[in-house]
Scaffold this motif. Structure first.
Motif: not given
Length: 253
Positions: A49-72
């Motif tokens: 999570g130190l770099f954010a991809p410009e395209q694509g996504d990373i999913c941690y046990d069904d949680r998409y990083y790009s859709k997470m709030t700062l709290s999440e």
């Protein structure tokens, strides 16, 4: 499971990762290998999570990083343990305080609870009576074990290691490899290791991803790497004497 889906990462006009996809499973040690400039460090930092991809996504046990709030994202950070290349211990802090650092940052545990947890993880990495010592008083191998203890003190779901055997002699490196694999299996973590050490790759590489110029060139295991005909892979790893010897044995079997 961590799912990496077609991630791209660039810095200015320099396209580093070019559509890398992969899956990583719990209880398994996965190795990321490749020559300098292949993109493996950027790949690891994207997973952290130190770099954010410009395209694509990373999913941690069904949680998409790009859709997470700062709290999440902060909650996810609590589930991640990291072993840095140089250990990254605080020289002016005792071993106990080094290991307590994530607990102080992310938990409301009492001093007694933190001390109990510190002692537990130190025992798990086979270190005793070092709480009040400073990093400089320990050998390189012992410092790496302290770094592992700190990485697992929060009981993480995901363990990331950046060149964990850097600077260690071969015998100590084997001890660290075995310890990482034992802990991965015992706690059923998803462990991802960025490494150039082919001895480690062939010792604990249950899953191996080879990156070349930002692309996933090959994927396999320490068993299948011996038989691959992928020239990019063999050019990279064949400089290892151990690889030569083991490949000869496997090709005869």
């Amino acid at each position: 499971m961590i799912e990496v889906k077609d991630i791209h990462k660039s810095f200015g006009d320099h396209h580093i990762l070019k559509g890398v996809s992969a899956t990583f499973h719990k209880g398994q040690t996965s190795m990321i290998i490749g020559s300098s400039g292949s993109g493996k460090t950027v790949f690891l930092k994207c997973l952290l999570g130190l770099f954010a991809p410009e395209q694509g996504d990373i999913c941690y046990d069904d949680r998409y990083y790009s859709k997470m709030t700062l709290s999440e994202k902060r909650e996810l950070r609590k589930e991640i343990g990291m072993v840095f290349q140089g250990g990254a211990l605080f020289d002016s802090e005792t071993i106990e305080d080094n290991i307590k650092f994530p607990l102080k940052m992310f938990t409301d545990q009492t001093g007694e609870e933190m001390k109990e947890r510190v002692n537990f993880v130190l025992n798990r990495v086979h270190l005793e009576n070092v709480n009040d010592k400073f990093p400089a008083e320990l050998s390189g191998g012992m410092q790496k074990r302290v770094a592992i203890a700190r990485a697992i003190v929060m009981n993480p779901k995901y363990l990331f290691c950046d060149e964990p055997n850097s600077g260690l002699d071969p015998q100590t490196a084997i001890v660290i490899d075995n310890l990482i694999q034992e802990i991965t299996e015992e706690y059923q973590m998803i462990t991802i290791i960025n490494s150039h050490d082919m001895n480690s790759v062939m010792e604990i590489g249950e899953k191996i991803i080879f990156l070349k110029q930002g692309l996933k060139e090959w994927e396999g295991s320490y068993k299948t790497i011996f038989k691959t005909d992928n020239k990019a892979v063999t050019d990279f790893v064949y400089c290892s004497n151990l690889y030569k010897k083991v490949r000869e044995v496997y090709n005869k079997s």
